[in-house]
Design an enzyme around this catalytic site. Structure first.
Site, mmCIF file in Angstrom:
data_model
loop_
_atom_site.group_PDB
_atom_site.id
_atom_site.type_symbol
_atom_site.label_atom_id
_atom_site.label_comp_id
_atom_site.label_asym_id
_atom_site.label_seq_id
_atom_site.Cartn_x
_atom_site.Cartn_y
_atom_site.Cartn_z
ATOM 1 N N TYR A 34 -25.091 20.879 -28.411
ATOM 2 C CA TYR A 34 -24.577 21.906 -29.780
ATOM 3 C C TYR A 34 -25.535 22.351 -30.195
ATOM 4 O O TYR A 34 -26.292 21.662 -30.856
ATOM 5 C CB TYR A 34 -23.204 21.101 -30.798
ATOM 6 C CG TYR A 34 -22.360 22.534 -31.150
ATOM 7 C CD1 TYR A 34 -20.919 22.258 -30.322
ATOM 8 C CD2 TYR A 34 -22.738 22.753 -32.113
ATOM 9 C CE1 TYR A 34 -20.286 22.927 -30.941
ATOM 10 C CE2 TYR A 34 -22.089 23.832 -32.979
ATOM 11 C CZ TYR A 34 -20.508 24.084 -32.606
ATOM 12 O OH TYR A 34 -19.514 24.832 -32.999
ATOM 13 N N TYR A 89 -20.968 31.709 -28.422
ATOM 14 C CA TYR A 89 -20.159 30.739 -28.995
ATOM 15 C C TYR A 89 -18.520 30.467 -29.187
ATOM 16 O O TYR A 89 -18.067 31.612 -29.582
ATOM 17 C CB TYR A 89 -20.442 31.200 -30.304
ATOM 18 C CG TYR A 89 -19.917 30.064 -31.305
ATOM 19 C CD1 TYR A 89 -20.804 28.712 -31.814
ATOM 20 C CD2 TYR A 89 -18.820 30.812 -32.791
ATOM 21 C CE1 TYR A 89 -20.117 28.052 -32.617
ATOM 22 C CE2 TYR A 89 -18.621 29.991 -33.447
ATOM 23 C CZ TYR A 89 -19.348 28.403 -33.698
ATOM 24 O OH TYR A 89 -18.852 27.629 -34.515
#
Ligand code: ZN
Lengths: 146, 389
Positions: free
Chosen positions: B293, B343
């Site tokens: 991430y 995202y």
């Protein structure tokens, strides 16, 4: 070459603290010019923000004490952009995590009266108090000149 | 091996997504339904085969609205996972537990938002009347955006281990290089150089430059989880869930956690690491590719340390472009990551790892056996390991 410092004296209502029975002491203390943090009677360490139990040993022998207000910058950041009033008009400014001289406690706060160029990790700082509403105050920090 | 394990009992059998953009032009519910339907279709199933739904607490698309719109007839399990992007792999954990215990047969996990064109994170203007408790200690000091929250941790980490902003560049370079060959990525055909990274403007000096911060996107992603046994008979090669875990520790907060002892690690990810390695029986050297991430590059370095790919403070030297690129020792974020592709709160990392397991990524690696996926960092988080059958 330091940036001019903005005026932080007025804060909108939505930013004002809404104290709970646990942390009211902190906010009232700040209005009285005192940095009040919790000290554990069992292990002797301190903590901020207010909690039910000692975050170091789990004991419930917690009492508020008045801290010296002195500490050292543990980490910090410079806020250069914030679109939300009143911060939009206050940038740039420093927000720091301060390791208090009283063992165990750190306090996160802004440093509105300190030029951003003079801040460093490890620098000595002192608490100062900024009234908000009728009963409470925010705790800020400034470089300690003493 | 004890029967009390989740390992390898469930698999991801379907993946779906919308296009990723800066302005989807349609509702978040519409995006969610498109992604969910695509995942069901990809799995070779129909909406009436799906009996479970899992999403993020932050998602605006109600489970029953999704079920109604795509035509699910009987739903026996629904749940939501908290803590922003930390929820991504956690949704798969919920689905896998439901499938492994027979509570549900086919569960779809989804996340869809107009994060760029709609409500942007960190934009508190006009939305806040009273502050949530955790934020009430920080917002009065102007600490309101994800970048500023991350900076206090990263600054201390840099000071402690002698890390500079240039040490974060490899993460951004690898992400953008991978995105450049992914036609679905926002930064398709737009790689960056080290010099461009170092010349991009400061967001938080001396921590984050513009190219260290992930973009904002509109889009939806969904995955369908069913039993490994059933997944064998479905059209696509199953991505078997070898391990899945959430992670939180003492004094975890949402992005802040400033009152924990040490700000130089990501202890939530340490919990995830411990659990996924023991659950799967694997070690870092078994991992063929990882999706780490990457909302902010410093936290990718800290994750490499928490996950055990290198020691504390060693990531600045370990995380080289060569090692993290396609063909390297640990290729990361092969779709371009959150920085380069989109995202979508980490859900697009799960779908990319499924593609790597299937052999269908646009940046396909050779001989992928185990893929590691992590979720949002600096928050209570989650992670999973996907494996071939
Ligand atoms: Zn104690």
């Amino acid at each position: 070459m330091s940036s001019p410092l903005a005026d932080w004296s007025e804060s909108p209502a939505w930013l004002a603290p809404i104290p709970t029975s646990d942390d009211r002491e902190f906010w009232v203390g700040a209005r009285n010019g005192e940095l009040r943090i919790q000290r554990c009677g069992a292990c002797g360490l301190h903590q901020h923000y207010a909690r039910m139990l000692c975050s170091h040993c789990g004991a419930d022998e917690i009492a508020f004490v008045v801290a010296s207000g002195l500490g050292t910058i543990y980490s910090f950041t410079v806020i250069r952009k914030n679109g939300v009033p009143p911060f939009r008009e206050r940038v740039p400014f420093v927000v720091a995590s301060v390791q208090l001289d009283e063992p165990g406690a750190r306090v996160l706060a802004a440093m509105p009266t300190t030029a951003i160029e003079s801040v460093a990790i490890g620098a000595r700082v002192r608490a100062q108090f900024r009234p908000v509403g009728d009963e409470f105050a925010f705790v800020d920090f400034a470089l300690d000149s003493a | 091996m004890s029967d009390r394990t989740l390992s390898r009992k469930a698999a991801i059998a379907g993946i779906g997504q919308t296009e990723f953009s800066k302005d989807s032009g349609r509702s978040e519910l519409q995006l969610a339904c498109e992604a969910v339907l695509a995942a069901i279709t990809d799995a070779g199933l129909t909406p009436s085969d799906v009996d479970g739904l899992v999403t993020f607490t932050m998602d605006t698309s109600e489970e029953m609205e999704v079920a109604r719109n795509v035509g699910m007839t009987e739903v026996s399990m629904f749940s939501r996972v908290h803590y922003g992007g930390g929820a991504a792999a956690g949704t798969v954990l919920q689905a896998a537990m439901a499938v492994a215990t027979g509570v549900a047969d086919a569960v779809v996990c989804y996340r869809a938002f107009n994060e760029r064109s709609g409500n942007r994170f960190g934009n508190m203007t006009g939305r806040i009347t009273t502050l949530p408790p955790w934020l009430s200690w920080y917002a009065p000091y102007g600490l309101m955006t994800p970048a500023s929250w991350v900076a206090l941790h990263a600054h201390r980490y840099m000071e402690r281990y002698g890390v500079t902003n240039a040490d974060f560049a490899p993460i951004a370079i690898v992400d953008r290089t991978n995105a450049a060959t992914n036609p679905g990525a926002w930064f398709y055909e737009r790689p960056i150089t080290f010099e461009e990274h170092q010349q991009s403007r400061w967001i938080i000096e001396p921590v984050l430059r513009l190219l260290d911060c992930c973009q904002e996107s509109d889009g939806g992603v969904a995955v369908l989880v069913t039993s490994t046994e059933r997944a064998r008979d479905l059209p696509n090669p199953p991505a078997v869930i070898a391990a899945a875990s959430q992670g939180a520790t003492f004094d975890s907060e949402m992005m802040t956690s400033y009152y924990r002892d040490d700000l130089t690690g990501l202890p939530e990810m340490g919990v995830v690491a411990k659990r996924v390695w023991s659950q799967s029986g694997l070690t870092p050297s078994d991992i063929s590719t990882a999706f780490l991430y990457d909302h902010f590059t410093p936290f990718v370095l800290m994750q490499l340390e928490e996950l055990g790919f290198c020691g504390r403070g060693e990531a600045k030297d370990w995380a080289t472009v060569e090692r993290l690129s396609l063909g390297g020792e640990l290729p990361i974020n092969t779709s371009g990551g959150l920085l380069g592709e989109a995202y979508i709160h980490g859900m697009n990392g799960i779908t990319e790892c499924v593609r790597q397991i299937r052999g269908t990524s646009c940046n396909q690696l050779a001989n992928v056996e185990h893929a590691l996926v992590t979720s949002g960092t600096g928050v209570p988080t989650s992670g999973l390991i996907l494996s071939t059958l």
